[in-house]
Design an enzyme around this catalytic site. Sequence first.
Site, PDB file in Angstrom:
ATOM      1  N   ASP A 198       0.990  -1.415  -0.182  1.00 25.29           N
ATOM      2  CA  ASP A 198      -0.236   0.083  -0.017  1.00 25.29           C
ATOM      3  C   ASP A 198       1.178   1.210   0.031  1.00 25.29           C
ATOM      4  O   ASP A 198       1.170   2.283   0.319  1.00 25.29           O
ATOM      5  CB  ASP A 198      -0.966   0.225   1.507  1.00 25.29           C
ATOM      6  N   LYS A 242       2.193   2.083  -4.810  1.00 27.10           N
ATOM      7  CA  LYS A 242       2.494   1.582  -6.158  1.00 27.10           C
ATOM      8  C   LYS A 242       1.618   1.546  -7.540  1.00 27.10           C
ATOM      9  O   LYS A 242       2.207   2.164  -9.019  1.00 27.10           O
ATOM     10  CB  LYS A 242       2.606   0.075  -6.111  1.00 27.10           C
ATOM     11  N   GLY A 246      -4.618  -4.248  -3.963  1.00 21.84           N
ATOM     12  CA  GLY A 246      -6.004  -3.343  -3.682  1.00 21.84           C
ATOM     13  C   GLY A 246      -4.568  -1.405  -4.393  1.00 21.84           C
ATOM     14  O   GLY A 246      -3.847  -1.256  -3.356  1.00 21.84           O
ATOM     15  N   HIS A 247      -4.854  -1.832  -5.695  1.00 18.94           N
ATOM     16  CA  HIS A 247      -4.056  -0.861  -5.946  1.00 18.94           C
ATOM     17  C   HIS A 247      -5.259   0.208  -6.384  1.00 18.94           C
ATOM     18  O   HIS A 247      -5.671   0.349  -7.098  1.00 18.94           O
ATOM     19  CB  HIS A 247      -2.830  -0.765  -6.985  1.00 18.94           C
ATOM     20  N   GLN A 283       1.996  -5.731  -3.403  1.00 17.08           N
ATOM     21  CA  GLN A 283       2.227  -6.536  -2.088  1.00 17.08           C
ATOM     22  C   GLN A 283       3.964  -5.576  -2.292  1.00 17.08           C
ATOM     23  O   GLN A 283       4.134  -4.729  -2.791  1.00 17.08           O
ATOM     24  CB  GLN A 283       2.293  -7.989  -1.960  1.00 17.08           C
TER      25      GLN A 283
HETATM   26  P1  GDP Z   1      -0.575   0.045  -3.842  1.00 12.21           P
HETATM   27  O1  GDP Z   1      -1.517  -0.661  -2.760  1.00 12.21           O
HETATM   28  O2  GDP Z   1       0.959   0.096  -3.610  1.00 12.21           O
HETATM   29  O3  GDP Z   1      -1.062   0.714  -5.082  1.00 12.21           O
HETATM   30  O4  GDP Z   1      -1.265   1.757  -2.855  1.00 12.21           O
HETATM   31  P2  GDP Z   1      -3.302   1.918  -2.132  1.00 12.21           P
HETATM   32  O5  GDP Z   1      -3.275   2.113  -3.277  1.00 12.21           O
HETATM   33  O6  GDP Z   1      -3.959   0.344  -1.106  1.00 12.21           O
HETATM   34  O7  GDP Z   1      -2.994   2.884  -1.136  1.00 12.21           O
HETATM   35  C1  GDP Z   1      -2.375   4.154  -1.250  1.00 12.21           C
HETATM   36  C2  GDP Z   1      -2.829   5.133  -1.002  1.00 12.21           C
HETATM   37  O8  GDP Z   1      -2.777   5.847  -0.872  1.00 12.21           O
HETATM   38  C3  GDP Z   1      -4.140   5.128  -1.761  1.00 12.21           C
HETATM   39  O9  GDP Z   1      -5.728   5.876  -1.847  1.00 12.21           O
HETATM   40  C4  GDP Z   1      -3.429   5.992  -2.774  1.00 12.21           C
HETATM   41  O10 GDP Z   1      -4.732   6.727  -3.356  1.00 12.21           O
HETATM   42  C5  GDP Z   1      -2.972   6.714  -1.776  1.00 12.21           C
HETATM   43  N1  GDP Z   1      -1.893   8.185  -2.308  1.00 12.21           N
HETATM   44  C6  GDP Z   1      -0.488   7.296  -3.458  1.00 12.21           C
HETATM   45  N2  GDP Z   1       0.350   8.100  -3.162  1.00 12.21           N
HETATM   46  C7  GDP Z   1      -0.530   9.662  -2.314  1.00 12.21           C
HETATM   47  C8  GDP Z   1       0.463  10.924  -2.069  1.00 12.21           C
HETATM   48  O11 GDP Z   1       1.395  10.834  -2.572  1.00 12.21           O
HETATM   49  N3  GDP Z   1      -0.966  11.219  -1.412  1.00 12.21           N
HETATM   50  C9  GDP Z   1      -1.627  10.647  -0.697  1.00 12.21           C
HETATM   51  N4  GDP Z   1      -1.729  11.547   0.530  1.00 12.21           N
HETATM   52  N5  GDP Z   1      -2.390   9.832  -0.821  1.00 12.21           N
HETATM   53  C10 GDP Z   1      -1.497   8.500  -1.658  1.00 12.21           C
HETATM   54  P1  IMO Z   2      -1.078  -4.343  -2.223  1.00 11.95           P
HETATM   55  O1  IMO Z   2      -0.492  -4.885  -3.865  1.00 11.95           O
HETATM   56  C1  IMO Z   2      -1.036  -4.526   2.362  1.00 11.95           C
HETATM   57  C2  IMO Z   2      -0.481  -9.117   4.044  1.00 11.95           C
HETATM   58  C3  IMO Z   2      -1.956  -9.252   4.672  1.00 11.95           C
HETATM   59  C4  IMO Z   2      -1.400 -10.252   5.570  1.00 11.95           C
HETATM   60  C5  IMO Z   2      -0.454 -11.008   4.393  1.00 11.95           C
HETATM   61  C6  IMO Z   2      -1.188 -12.286   3.608  1.00 11.95           C
HETATM   62  O2  IMO Z   2      -2.136  -3.168  -2.159  1.00 11.95           O
HETATM   63  O3  IMO Z   2       0.144  -3.405  -1.480  1.00 11.95           O
HETATM   64  P2  IMO Z   2      -2.386 -12.839   1.958  1.00 11.95           P
HETATM   65  O4  IMO Z   2      -3.716 -12.852   1.590  1.00 11.95           O
HETATM   66  O5  IMO Z   2      -1.731 -11.923   0.668  1.00 11.95           O
HETATM   67  O6  IMO Z   2      -1.956 -14.395   1.734  1.00 11.95           O
HETATM   68  O7  IMO Z   2      -2.288 -12.105   3.126  1.00 11.95           O
HETATM   69  O8  IMO Z   2      -0.354  -9.777   3.072  1.00 11.95           O
HETATM   70  N1  IMO Z   2      -1.078  -8.106   1.938  1.00 11.95           N
HETATM   71  C7  IMO Z   2      -0.444  -7.307   1.950  1.00 11.95           C
HETATM   72  N2  IMO Z   2      -0.528  -5.558   2.884  1.00 11.95           N
HETATM   73  N3  IMO Z   2      -0.953  -4.535   0.465  1.00 11.95           N
HETATM   74  C8  IMO Z   2      -1.346  -5.486  -0.414  1.00 11.95           C
HETATM   75  O9  IMO Z   2      -1.303  -5.251  -1.816  1.00 11.95           O
HETATM   76  C9  IMO Z   2      -1.162  -6.667   0.485  1.00 11.95           C
HETATM   77  N4  IMO Z   2      -1.664  -7.923   0.198  1.00 11.95           N
HETATM   78  C10 IMO Z   2      -1.199  -8.634   1.246  1.00 11.95           C
HETATM   79  O10 IMO Z   2      -2.306  -7.926   5.322  1.00 11.95           O
HETATM   80  O11 IMO Z   2      -1.193  -9.528   6.440  1.00 11.95           O
HETATM   81 MG    MG Z   3      -2.850  -1.896  -1.479  1.00  7.94          MG
END
Ligand code: GDP
Ligand code: IMO
Ligand code: MG
Length: 426
Positions: free
Chosen positions: A13, A16, A40-41, A224
């Site tokens: 999270d 990416k 979850g991107h 991840q």
């Molecule tokens: P990912 O799994 O690495 O793609 O990240 P996620 O999408 O799960 O979580 C990142 C969260 O931060 C999302 O809600 C994005 O919209 C938000 N986000 C990404 N970059 C920034 C940033 O530079 N500032 C803020 N405030 N939010 C961001």
């Molecule tokens: P993105 O791509 C954050 C965590 C789960 C758990 C562990 C194992 O959005 O960054 P799994 O379902 O993969 O067997 O769970 O990994 N986990 C993540 N945490 N971002 C993710 O993906 C994750 N994918 C799995 O919360 O701790």
């Molecule tokens: Mg994510």
Amino acid sequence: MANLCVVGLQWGDEGKGKLVDVLSKEYDVVVRYQGGGNAGHTVVVDGRKYVLHLVPSGILRPGCVCVIGNGVVVDPATLVEEIDGLKAQGVRVEENLLISDRAHMVLPYHKIIDKLADTEDGKPRIGTTGRGIGPCYSDKVSRQGIRIGELLDKAEFGKRLREALVQKNRVLTALYGAEPLAFEPLYNEFCGYADRLRPMIRDTVDVLNTYADQGKSILFEGAQAALLDIDYGTYPYATSSNTTTGGVATGAGLPPKSVGHVIGVAKAYTTRVGEGPFPTELQDDLGARLREHGGEFGATTGRPRRCGWFDAVSVRHSTRVCGADSIALTKLDVLGGMGRIRVCVAYRHGSEILKRFPSSCAVLRSVEPVYEEFEGWEEDISQARSVKTLPKAAKDYIRAIEERVGLPVSSIGVGSGREEIIRLPL
Ligand code: GDP
Ligand code: IMO
Ligand code: MG
């Protein structure tokens, strides 16, 4: 243009998806090479939010070919739902998406077993996403899995599913006391997915190698992050794939030298979802404020993310195992108004000072972070589009991270929107 890999350096999270969306404008192809619907991107374009689980984050760029590589575990139900959701948001998906025939399929029993196996006395053991990831990769490795390509021959798929159900139903009933799954409805459901996905299923190993031969530029999108890697992460509190750049070659079918430049993505602080050690975790008001400021709730499960300070020890470990060339620092805006900011530069373990990230979770659980403290800033930096316009304290903080991690920062996130980023020349 050289290929590029975007990989997470913390526990996921990091942002990416947003970075891949920004960069995909400059690439011909975006490839997911591992993980599955556990990812979850989130991408925000013109105020509109798109959450991607299996579809690569290049899908919002018309003309960019998006590939779900052989290393990904694909839940057809999630994928079809995601494609339909994106289409309802006006995104053209099917024209630009290819799915590897070698990718393993997540079946309903994987999800059921994932949830049952992760519960101990009513509490989560690992705190998985419940998306069937571990059980599906286990079946792949023990040669019991069913691959997406097998859907294309319905009679053969029926045979394979029937065989699998005999064994899985034994596990469900005898081990967990759960209900067995019936063949017919499952088979019919998956034949429906076969019809939907058939036009997108390809030998993507051949497709990607042909693109490479043609000189097309490829962006690899990690899911991840390094600290969740099955080998280099905080095992057993990890996911079941190689999330690090090592996974690119095996998960896409391109040679290791194809990886190109590696951007490691790190939040300006740290978050983690699920169980497992987290040395810089803040279990106080500050942690709650980071969660609130940063909107730190999971994009896949909605769970509140655990929050804490930036940890240079773990990020250094991640940059090494990923061979990162630069850091994309994200969510710097979230630190505004947080008061003084801390960065962990070492761990205290009894009388020892550790500068290296230990492999043992028992050690990690017992370490105390050694912090350096920095001035904070009050300003809203979301409008900043150059480093020059950032408050001095923010600039000092970026410099400190570069020094403590030992890599240059190549971009700075100042908001969730596509344009809310400062890109730096390398
Ligand atoms: P990912 O799994 O690495 O793609 O990240 P996620 O999408 O799960 O979580 C990142 C969260 O931060 C999302 O809600 C994005 O919209 C938000 N986000 C990404 N970059 C920034 C940033 O530079 N500032 C803020 N405030 N939010 C961001
Ligand atoms: P993105 O791509 C954050 C965590 C789960 C758990 C562990 C194992 O959005 O960054 P799994 O379902 O993969 O067997 O769970 O990994 N986990 C993540 N945490 N971002 C993710 O993906 C994750 N994918 C799995 O919360 O701790
Ligand atoms: Mg994510």
